[in-house]
Structure formats: structure tokens, C-alpha cells
Design a protein around this motif. Sequence first.
Motif, PDB file in Angstrom:
ATOM      1  N   GLU A  18      -6.372  14.107  60.248  1.00  0.00           N
ATOM      2  CA  GLU A  18      -6.977  15.407  59.960  1.00  0.00           C
ATOM      3  C   GLU A  18      -8.437  15.431  60.389  1.00  0.00           C
ATOM      4  O   GLU A  18      -8.928  16.436  60.922  1.00  0.00           O
ATOM      5  N   ASP A  19      -9.140  14.332  60.163  1.00  0.00           N
ATOM      6  CA  ASP A  19     -10.556  14.277  60.519  1.00  0.00           C
ATOM      7  C   ASP A  19     -10.745  14.370  62.029  1.00  0.00           C
ATOM      8  O   ASP A  19     -11.655  15.046  62.517  1.00  0.00           O
ATOM      9  N   VAL A  20      -9.887  13.673  62.778  1.00  0.00           N
ATOM     10  CA  VAL A  20      -9.968  13.739  64.237  1.00  0.00           C
ATOM     11  C   VAL A  20      -9.694  15.155  64.723  1.00  0.00           C
ATOM     12  O   VAL A  20     -10.425  15.698  65.561  1.00  0.00           O
ATOM     13  N   ALA A  21      -8.647  15.772  64.194  1.00  0.00           N
ATOM     14  CA  ALA A  21      -8.303  17.134  64.617  1.00  0.00           C
ATOM     15  C   ALA A  21      -9.403  18.117  64.255  1.00  0.00           C
ATOM     16  O   ALA A  21      -9.776  18.980  65.067  1.00  0.00           O
ATOM     17  N   ARG A  28      -2.044  14.823  71.812  1.00  0.00           N
ATOM     18  CA  ARG A  28      -2.272  13.531  72.469  1.00  0.00           C
ATOM     19  C   ARG A  28      -3.424  12.776  71.806  1.00  0.00           C
ATOM     20  O   ARG A  28      -3.360  11.569  71.606  1.00  0.00           O
ATOM     21  N   ARG A  29      -4.505  13.496  71.473  1.00  0.00           N
ATOM     22  CA  ARG A  29      -5.679  12.833  70.904  1.00  0.00           C
ATOM     23  C   ARG A  29      -5.425  12.387  69.467  1.00  0.00           C
ATOM     24  O   ARG A  29      -5.860  11.308  69.055  1.00  0.00           O
ATOM     25  N   VAL A  30      -4.703  13.199  68.700  1.00  0.00           N
ATOM     26  CA  VAL A  30      -4.515  12.895  67.283  1.00  0.00           C
ATOM     27  C   VAL A  30      -3.400  11.883  67.060  1.00  0.00           C
ATOM     28  O   VAL A  30      -3.549  10.933  66.281  1.00  0.00           O
ATOM     29  N   TYR A  31      -2.274  12.064  67.778  1.00  0.00           N
ATOM     30  CA  TYR A  31      -1.102  11.225  67.514  1.00  0.00           C
ATOM     31  C   TYR A  31      -0.860  10.162  68.583  1.00  0.00           C
ATOM     32  O   TYR A  31       0.026   9.317  68.414  1.00  0.00           O
ATOM     33  N   ARG A  32      -1.589  10.225  69.677  1.00  0.00           N
ATOM     34  CA  ARG A  32      -1.503   9.206  70.726  1.00  0.00           C
ATOM     35  C   ARG A  32      -0.122   9.127  71.359  1.00  0.00           C
ATOM     36  O   ARG A  32       0.308   8.049  71.802  1.00  0.00           O
ATOM     37  N   THR A  33       0.594  10.229  71.400  1.00  0.00           N
ATOM     38  CA  THR A  33       1.905  10.271  72.052  1.00  0.00           C
ATOM     39  C   THR A  33       2.000  11.540  72.883  1.00  0.00           C
ATOM     40  O   THR A  33       1.290  12.522  72.615  1.00  0.00           O
ATOM     41  N   PRO A  34       2.876  11.575  73.908  1.00  0.00           N
ATOM     42  CA  PRO A  34       3.054  12.801  74.709  1.00  0.00           C
ATOM     43  C   PRO A  34       3.534  13.958  73.848  1.00  0.00           C
ATOM     44  O   PRO A  34       4.271  13.768  72.871  1.00  0.00           O
ATOM     45  N   PRO A  55       6.976  20.227  72.714  1.00  0.00           N
ATOM     46  CA  PRO A  55       6.917  21.401  71.818  1.00  0.00           C
ATOM     47  C   PRO A  55       8.033  21.445  70.783  1.00  0.00           C
ATOM     48  O   PRO A  55       7.773  21.694  69.589  1.00  0.00           O
ATOM     49  N   GLU A  56       9.265  21.186  71.192  1.00  0.00           N
ATOM     50  CA  GLU A  56      10.373  21.296  70.253  1.00  0.00           C
ATOM     51  C   GLU A  56      10.262  20.300  69.110  1.00  0.00           C
ATOM     52  O   GLU A  56      10.690  20.566  67.980  1.00  0.00           O
ATOM     53  N   THR A  57       9.652  19.154  69.391  1.00  0.00           N
ATOM     54  CA  THR A  57       9.574  18.103  68.390  1.00  0.00           C
ATOM     55  C   THR A  57       8.294  18.169  67.559  1.00  0.00           C
ATOM     56  O   THR A  57       8.310  17.920  66.349  1.00  0.00           O
ATOM     57  N   HIS A  58       7.185  18.550  68.218  1.00  0.00           N
ATOM     58  CA  HIS A  58       5.883  18.363  67.592  1.00  0.00           C
ATOM     59  C   HIS A  58       5.215  19.630  67.069  1.00  0.00           C
ATOM     60  O   HIS A  58       4.202  19.534  66.373  1.00  0.00           O
ATOM     61  N   ASP A  59       5.749  20.813  67.407  1.00  0.00           N
ATOM     62  CA  ASP A  59       5.105  22.039  66.927  1.00  0.00           C
ATOM     63  C   ASP A  59       5.064  22.101  65.400  1.00  0.00           C
ATOM     64  O   ASP A  59       4.062  22.517  64.797  1.00  0.00           O
ATOM     65  N   ALA A  60       6.124  21.685  64.767  1.00  0.00           N
ATOM     66  CA  ALA A  60       6.164  21.717  63.300  1.00  0.00           C
ATOM     67  C   ALA A  60       5.131  20.759  62.708  1.00  0.00           C
ATOM     68  O   ALA A  60       4.464  21.077  61.710  1.00  0.00           O
ATOM     69  N   THR A  61       4.980  19.591  63.333  1.00  0.00           N
ATOM     70  CA  THR A  61       3.987  18.619  62.867  1.00  0.00           C
ATOM     71  C   THR A  61       2.585  19.187  62.966  1.00  0.00           C
ATOM     72  O   THR A  61       1.760  19.042  62.046  1.00  0.00           O
ATOM     73  N   LEU A  62       2.306  19.860  64.089  1.00  0.00           N
ATOM     74  CA  LEU A  62       0.982  20.447  64.271  1.00  0.00           C
ATOM     75  C   LEU A  62       0.732  21.595  63.296  1.00  0.00           C
ATOM     76  O   LEU A  62      -0.398  21.805  62.847  1.00  0.00           O
TER      77      LEU A  62
END
Length: 449
Positions: free
Chosen positions: A301-304, A323-329, A332-339
Motif C-alpha cells: 500500500e505504501d509503494v502504491a 508491476r511496481r507493487v507486485y513485481r509480476t506481469p 487484467p482478468e487476473t489482477h484487476d480485482a486485486t488492484l
Amino acid sequence: MSAIEVMRLALARWDDAALARAARLAEGTRGGIETRLAALWVAWLRGEPCREEDAAAIEADAGRARAADLVIDGASTRALALLEHDRIEEAIGVARRASRMASTEGLRGPRALAGLILARVRAVAGQSVHATRILESLGGWLPPAWSGWLACERLLASGIETARIATDDDCPATRAASALAATLDAALRGDRAAFDASAAHLRATTSALGPIARRARAAIGLLDPALDADTLDEEIAEFVRGEGARLPLGLGGLGASGAHDDATAWILRTPARAGRRVARAGLALAGASAIAATQRRTGREDVALAMLALAGDEGVELERLHRRVYRTPYEPETHDATLRVLAHRIGARLGSVGRVHASAGRVALVVGEAIVVPDPRCALSIEDRVLHALARRGRSTARDVASELEVPLRSVQQAIRELVEDGACREEPQGRTVEYVVEDTTYTEPTDA
């Protein structure tokens, strides 16, 4: 005193006029080596280029003449020249060798110069623990003439104001140290009027002083959140805009703090403007609401939040943020909910002062008032934080340091163990407890660092 001793005294006080006069006394002595050395010192004091090749030639010629003190002075001057050309690793090697030679020969003047230059090199390299150790050690025996220079280095490298300035010695170095101390004090107190006056005095006092003019300008730029990045020197402007992770030019002392977080720089974000970094010591001048760090292990959270605060209203692309926060590619289908969850948590921390807005593949921070947030990329190591805390407290137990820094006792104990093994502090049993004190006497050879 001999001509070279008078020259070193003038250099210690940053008095170029006195140094130039002393150089005339040295004409013709020891093959003209002293005169050539004086020319380099005068140039450095006046902010003119100092050629590494010239210093190396002096060192070599002094060696052939078997003049040990001039060999050391030449090596120290060469380290300064290398530092000015950003050849940091070479500067460390040369400065360490000069300090070793000075300690071996037992030459007081050359040893003072070598120690101060080694401390500056270490600070610029980001090795603040080593720089602090060296400066603390020098403070125990340096003659009063060197007190102004020593105070400047300690304030900028460690933020520690324990250096004793010879107030009866009105010279350029002591005037610079006093102006710098007043500026830093006003910043820490958040006194805008006093800071503006002190900063103006610091600029005027140091504008023609090669040893500190650039660093004084940089310090003001890092401390004053009202200054636009476009008005600052390039390397300071780059840091203020968010490039790099370390306070530049060995100015780590501007980021030292006993607070629970370890960010040496925070980001000031105001409505409708992109953020800018401010050194921790200047936070009180910002007059903004502080959003504290989460204290979570990952710090995502602090990085974001830091990224969004720097970006301004245009925000950050979702792909770049992920990429900067989670260090992975980013997928959208997988990571939008996380963001979305991440944005929700950040919004909750902001409360009424701001919100996170996402649209068209970007996410932005919108604030209704000025806020400051820690930049987790700009963090002191636990060893640095513990050493600063011990220096401030004079002596302390591991438990008291852990309480002040608000970090686990085990982490502090491990850091202290490493500092004791490294010689940076020592144990002193007090009944059933053990107190720790910053070591400032046994560190007789700065090159041990």
C-alpha cells in the motif's frame, strides 16, 4: 609553524585568501610540491575544477621526495577530485589509503584532512553508519580550527549536532556551520519565517565556498517544499521528482529521524499538482496532513500510495502500478480485482482528505488538501536507525531503542549485535541491564570501515 602547517590550518578554516598567502611562503620548498598542492586547495575552496591527474602527480612526486605528509595530502586531494567527478568507488579506495597512511605515520594535520575526506566519501556513497563513526571519532581529538568543517559534515551526513564549533574562530567554515545549523533547526521546528531567513543567509554565506556551496543549495532544495523542482540543480530536481532512492550528495542527515517509520523522504501532494519529495527534516514546513506508513511487512500500500502521490491527477497506468507493487506481469482478468482491493485500502487510509479514482486503464489520487506520505523506496537500514537513536540518546538499552523506533526488540538486538561487532558501539553493563553507547574513541583508524 612551517608553510605547509599554515596551509593546512587555512584549508581547515576554508580560508582561501590565507591559504594563498601561505602558499607564497612555501615557494621553492620541497621541490615546489607544497606550492602545487596549495594551488589545488585554493581552486577547491573557490569552487573551481580540481584535476585528479594533478593530485596524483603531487602524490607521486612527494613519494619520490620521501615527504610522507605530502603523499598523504596528495592522496586525500585526489580522493576529493575523484568524488567531484562521481568516481565514488575509486574515491573510497584512495581516501582509505590516505587515512591508513596518516594513522600509521601519526601525522596530525594530514590525518585530520584524510579523515574528513573519507567521511565525506562514505556519506556520498550512502554509507552513513561508516561516515558517522568516522566523524564521531574525529570529534574527540581534532584541533579547534577544524571544528567548522567537522560540524558541516556531521550535520549533513548524520543530522547529529554534537560537533563543537569554535565560536571564537570567525572563519568561513564556522560561519557556514552556524548558518547550516540554523537552517536545519528552523526546518525541524516548521518555522517558515526563520527558515526563509536562515536559508537566505546560508546561500549568501556559502555561495563562494567550493566545499559546501553545492551541498548547501541542495539541502535547501530538499528541505523546502515550496521550491519548484525546475528551480533546483539537476541531480536534486531528479530526486525531488521521484528518481533514485537515496538522498544525494551525502545529505543523509536530512532524512534521519527517531519516528516509527524509516522513510528519509516523504512526498508532498497538493490539489491539482504532481507530488514532490521532501527530506524528512523539512516535513514540518509542508503544513500538510501526514498519512503514516502501514507498518505491514510487504508495504505494498505504501509503494502504491507513493507512486500515485508523485504522479498527480493524471495518475499511473494499471500495468505499471501492478508491476511496481507486485513485481509480476499485469494480466487484467487476473489482477484487476486485486488492484481494486488495493485502491479501496488506500482510499480508506486517506479518509476525507482524498480518494483513489480509476478510469481508462489508469488510477489516480485526487486530494482535497495537502498531504504528505512516506516514500518507502527512501528508507534507512535498521542499523542506521539504531545508530542514530543511540547517538541522540547518548546511551540506551536495546528495549528503549526498540520502543522509540517502534520496531520489534529482536530486530534492534540483531542490529546492535552487528554494530558492536563492527565497532560502531560498545556494551556497558549497568547492574542487571546492558546499555549501549556509540563508540567514539577506539575508532582510531577510519579505514577500518
